[in-house]
Design a protein around this motif. Structure first.
Motif, PDB file in Angstrom:
ATOM      1  N   PRO A  25       0.818  -1.222   0.000  1.00  0.00           N
ATOM      2  CA  PRO A  25       0.000   0.000   0.000  1.00  0.00           C
ATOM      3  C   PRO A  25       0.849   1.269   0.000  1.00  0.00           C
TER       4      PRO A  25
ATOM      5  N   LEU B 226      -5.668   3.786   1.576  1.00  0.00           N
ATOM      6  CA  LEU B 226      -4.546   3.270   0.790  1.00  0.00           C
ATOM      7  C   LEU B 226      -4.829   1.878   0.247  1.00  0.00           C
ATOM      8  N   CYS B 227      -5.639   1.077   0.951  1.00  0.00           N
ATOM      9  CA  CYS B 227      -5.966  -0.264   0.460  1.00  0.00           C
ATOM     10  C   CYS B 227      -6.704  -0.198  -0.874  1.00  0.00           C
TER      11      CYS B 227
ATOM     12  N   VAL C 137      -4.642   0.771  -3.903  1.00  0.00           N
ATOM     13  CA  VAL C 137      -3.826  -0.298  -4.486  1.00  0.00           C
ATOM     14  C   VAL C 137      -4.540  -0.907  -5.685  1.00  0.00           C
TER      15      VAL C 137
ATOM     16  N   TRP D 217      -6.082  -7.255   1.711  1.00  0.00           N
ATOM     17  CA  TRP D 217      -5.265  -6.057   1.929  1.00  0.00           C
ATOM     18  C   TRP D 217      -4.084  -6.309   2.844  1.00  0.00           C
TER      19      TRP D 217
END
Length: 644
Positions: free
Chosen positions: A334, A352-353, A356, A568
Motif C-alpha cells: 500500500p 490506501l488499500c 492499491v 489487503w
C-alpha cells in the motif's frame, strides 16, 4: 480535460504573462496537447489542453467574447444542445464549437446566472475587463478542481496547487490543521485546503474577485421539492431515463471505454448501461473487477462477499460487447505509490488499500489504450440509495401505522433484528453516550475516534476538532440520520473529488467519469420521496425495480455486501519493514509527530497480528488508523521536505 491558470497583478506590474506561463508549465502534465495564454499587462489567463472530447478539436482557449470577456475553462458541458437552443446557436454551428465556446456564449448572455444553467462538470475563470473583475466557478458536485491564492498585490488561480506553487511569492507548506481534520474524517467544507495560503472554489459556487474584495456565492441550491408521480413504476422509469442520460453524456464521442465492475448496483448498472449504448455504435466496455488472490480464504466472523468476481461476471455475461477482466494485486504494497500519488493528487489519500487496486485498474486500462474510465462512486446517495432514513422520517411525521408496516417488512424480509430496527428508528434522537453504550452492549463496532483514527489525542483538544466536526454536522457518535435529504446533501459536500480525477489524468492519461454524480440524476433522486427507495421494508426498492432490465437477478438479490480488498493485509504484511521505516521517519518529523500518535504506530508495528485481519478489532487499528496515519504523515513529511 484542461488545466487552467491565471494571474492578476493588482499593483499594475506588467509581468502577469510571464507568471502565467510558469504556472501553465507546472500544469502541463494535466494538459499536454496544447498550451495557450492571453494577457493584457497586469492580467493573464491560460490553459493547457488534453484532447478527450470530439469538440476539443475546436478548442481555441483562451476565448475572447464580443463583450471583451475572456474565458478559460476545464469543462465537459452535457446539455450543449439545450443551451444552444436557448442561445440561438443552430446545430450546424454548434458542431464546430468547443464546450468552452458554449460556456462563453452562456456567460455573455446570462452572466453568473449561467453557472446554474450549465449541466456537466467544469472549473472556469472569466475576466470582465469593463468591470475589472475576475470570476471563478465550479460545477455542482465538484468534479473539477480549482484553487486560488490572494496575496499582497496579486491574485492567482490554477487547476491544481502545483500551478500556484510555480509562483515564488506563494509559500509551499502544508496546512497542518487541515491534515488533522482529515484524520478525524471531518467533512471537507469551506475553502481551506491542505496547503497554507491556498484556497479552493467549493462545488456549486462561484467567486467574484475585485482588487478590494472577494465574495463567494452558491449557484447550486437543490430544493426540497418532492416529485409526485402516479406509481412506483413511473419513478423507476424516471430513474432509468436519468441513468441513460447520465451515461450517454459520459461516453460522448467514445467507442470503447473502461469501467469499474463490482458485485453491487452502482458500477454494475453504469457498465451495463454503457454496454447498451455503445453497442449501437459497435463499441465495447472493458469491465474491471478487483478480486483477492486465487485461493484466498476470508476468516472474518462477519459474513460478506470477499470475491466479487462471479457476480460481476454474471453482469458481464449479459452483454456481448462487455469484456470482463479480473484484477488481482497479489500482495502489492500500500506504500508503493505514496510518493507518486503525492505528486499527482497533492493531498493525502483516505484509503490506501483501495488505492492499491484502483491503481492496478488504471494500469490495465492504460495498457489497453483506453482514455475514459466509468465509475459509480456517488451511487450510494443517488442510484442505489437505500432509503434507510424512511423509518425516522415516519416517526417524526407521526405515521406510526406506516412505520410498523415498514419496520415489520424490514424484520421479515431482510432478517433485521427488532432491536436494530428500533435503533435505526429512534437512534437519531438518542443521547450520544446512550448510543455508544448500546452499540457496546450489542457487540457492534463503536466507531470510537481513537480506534479508526491515528490522531494524537492532545491534537483533538488543542484544535478543538470535535467542535469543528459538530459545526459541519459530523456526529462523532455515528448515530443514524433522521432525514434522507440531509444525509445525501451532507455526503455530496463531504469531499473534494476533482483533484483525484485530475491526478489520474496526469498519471495514466485517463479521464475518470462518474455518471452517478450527474446533476440531473442527483436532482431527480433528491426530489424522489424516501418511501420510493424503501417499500415494504425492502431497501433500494427503487433501484431494484429500475435496474431489473439490465442487471441479473443474482446481483439484484445478492444477500451479502461486497468487501473490497479483502486480502489487503497480505500486501501490508509483505511491506512490514517498509512501513516500520516510514513510521520511524514520521516520528522524527515534527509536524507529523505533532499530529499523529506515533508511539501507538510504533506499538502496532511491534504487536503485528498473525490472524484475524478482517475482524474489526484488527482492521480498525491497522487498515483504517495505521494506513490513514501513514498517508497523512507522509504528506506532512513531504511538504516539509523532511527525509528523516
Amino acid at each position: 480535460m484542461t488545466a487552467i491558470a491565471g494571474l492578476w497583478r493588482f499593483d499594475g506590474r506588467p509581468d502577469a504573462a510571464e507568471g502565467c506561463e510558469r504556472m501553465l508549465g507546472a500544469l502541463r502534465i494535466y494538459g499536454p496537447d496544447a498550451s495557450d495564454s492571453w494577457s493584457d499587462g497586469d492580467i493573464a489567463l491560460g490553459r493547457s489542453l488534453k484532447r478527450l472530447l470530439p469538440e476539443d478539436a475546436y478548442d481555441r482557449q483562451p476565448l475572447v467574447g464580443e463583450s471583451g470577456a475572456v474565458l478559460v475553462a476545464d469543462a465537459r458541458v452535457d446539455n450543449r444542445d439545450e443551451l444552444a437552443r436557448a442561445l440561438g446557436i443552430d446545430a450546424r454551428r454548434l458542431q464546430a464549437l468547443s464546450d468552452a465556446d458554449v460556456m462563453l456564449h452562456a456567460y455573455e448572455r446570462w452572466g453568473v446566472d449561467a453557472f446554474d444553467r450549465i449541466y456537466g462538470v467544469f472549473g472556469c475563470a472569466v475576466w470582465e475587463p469593463r468591470r475589472r473583475r475576475l470570476v471563478l466557478a465550479k460545477d455542482s458536485v465538484g468534479m473539477r478542481p480549482l484553487y486560488y491564492h490572494r496575496g499582497a498585490g496579486f491574485f492567482a488561480f490554477a487547476t491544481m496547487p502545483k500551478g500556484l506553487h510555480a509562483l515564488p511569492e506563494i509559500p509551499y507548506a502544508a496546512d497542518e490543521e487541515k491534515v488533522s481534520e482529515l484524520l478525524l474524517l471531518t467533512p471537507d467544507w469551506g475553502t481551506q485546503t491542505f496547503f497554507q495560503a491556498i484556497e479552493k472554489v467549493e462545488a456549486g459556487t462561484y467567486v467574484v474577485i475585485e482588487p478590494d474584495k472577494l465574495e463567494v456565492t452558491r449557484h447550486w441550491r437543490p430544493g426540497r421539492a418532492t416529485l409526485k408521480l402516479k406509481s412506483p413504476d413511473e419513478y423507476a422509469e424516471g430513474l432509468r431515463a436519468h441513468l441513460d442520460q447520465a451515461v450517454a453524456a459520459c461516453v460522448r464521442g467514445e467507442r470503447d471505454v473502461a469501467a469499474h465492475l463490482s458485485s453491487g448496483y452502482d458500477s454494475s448498472s453504469v457498465a451495463a448501461t454503457a454496454a447498451r449504448l455503445l453497442a449501437e455504435r459497435g463499441g465495447r466496455v472493458h469491465a474491471f473487477t478487483s478480486v483477492p488472490r486465487e485461493g484466498y480464504v476470508d476468516t472474518s466472523r462477519k459474513p460478506r462477499l470477499v470475491d466479487e468476481g462471479p457476480l460481476a461476471a454474471a453482469t458481464a455475461a449479459m452483454y456481448p460487447n462487455m469484456e470482463h477482466v479480473l484484477i488481482r494485486t497479489n500482495g502489492r504494497s500500500p506504500l508503493r505509490n505514496l510518493d507518486r500519488n503525492f505528486f499527482l493528487y497533492e493531498r493525502p489519500g483516505l484509503n490506501l488499500c483501495n488505492m492499491v487496486w484502483g491503481d492496478a485498474i488504471n494500469d490495465a486500462a492504460r495498457d489497453r489504450g483506453l482514455s475514459v474510465l466509468l465509475t459509480g462512486g456517488m451511487g450510494n446517495i443517488t442510484l442505489s440509495y437505500t432509503g434507510a432514513e424512511l423509518l425516522p422520517e415516519l416517526i417524526r411525521a407521526g405515521r406510526l401505522i406506516r412505520w410498523l408496516r415498514e419496520a415489520s417488512g424490514l424484520h421479515r424480509t431482510q432478517a433485521v433484528r427488532w432491536v436494530s430496527v428500533l435503533a435505526r428508528s429512534l437512534g437519531p434522537w438518542s443521547p450520544a453516550w446512550f448510543w455508544k453504550l448500546a452499540r457496546r452492549i450489542n457487540d457492534a463496532s463503536e466507531h470510537d475516534l481513537y480506534a479508526y483514527s491515528m490522531i494524537r489525542p492532545s491534537r483533538v483538544q488543542e484544535l478543538d476538532l470535535e467542535a469543528r466536526a459538530k459545526a459541519r454536522h459530523q456526529d462523532l457518535a455515528y448515530r443514524p440520520w433522521k432525514d434522507g435529504y440531509h444525509v445525501r446533501m451532507h455526503a455530496l459536500r463531504r469531499g473534494d473529488r476533482g483533484c483525484v480525477q485530475k491526478g489520474i489524468l496526469a498519471g495514466w492519461g485517463i479521464d475518470t467519469r462518474d455518471p452517478t454524480a450527474d446533476r440531473r440524476l442527483v436532482e431527480f433522486c433528491l426530489a424522489t420521496p424516501t418511501d420510493q427507495f424503501m417499500r415494504d421494508g425492502t431497501p433500494r426498492a427503487l433501484s431494484r425495480r429500475a435496474l431489473a432490465d439490465r442487471l441479473p437477478a443474482a446481483v439484484l438479490d445478492a444477500p451479502l455486501k461486497g468487501y473490497q480488498a479483502a486480502d489487503w493485509h497480505e500486501g501490508m504484511t509483505a511491506a512490514r519493514d517498509e512501513i516500520a521505516a516510514e513510521v520511524e521517519r514520521l516520528a522524527a518529523c515534527a509536524p507529523a509527530s505533532a499530529a499523529l500518535a506515533t508511539e501507538r504506530m510504533q506499538q502496532l508495528m511491534r504487536d503485528w497480528p498473525q490472524s484475524g485481519w478482517n475482524n474489526h478489532e484488527v482492521a480498525e487499528p491497522y487498515r483504517l488508523a495505521l494506513l490513514r496515519g501513514l498517508s497523512a504523515g507522509h504528506f506532512l513529511r513531504r511538504t516539509t521536505g523532511s527525509n528523516a
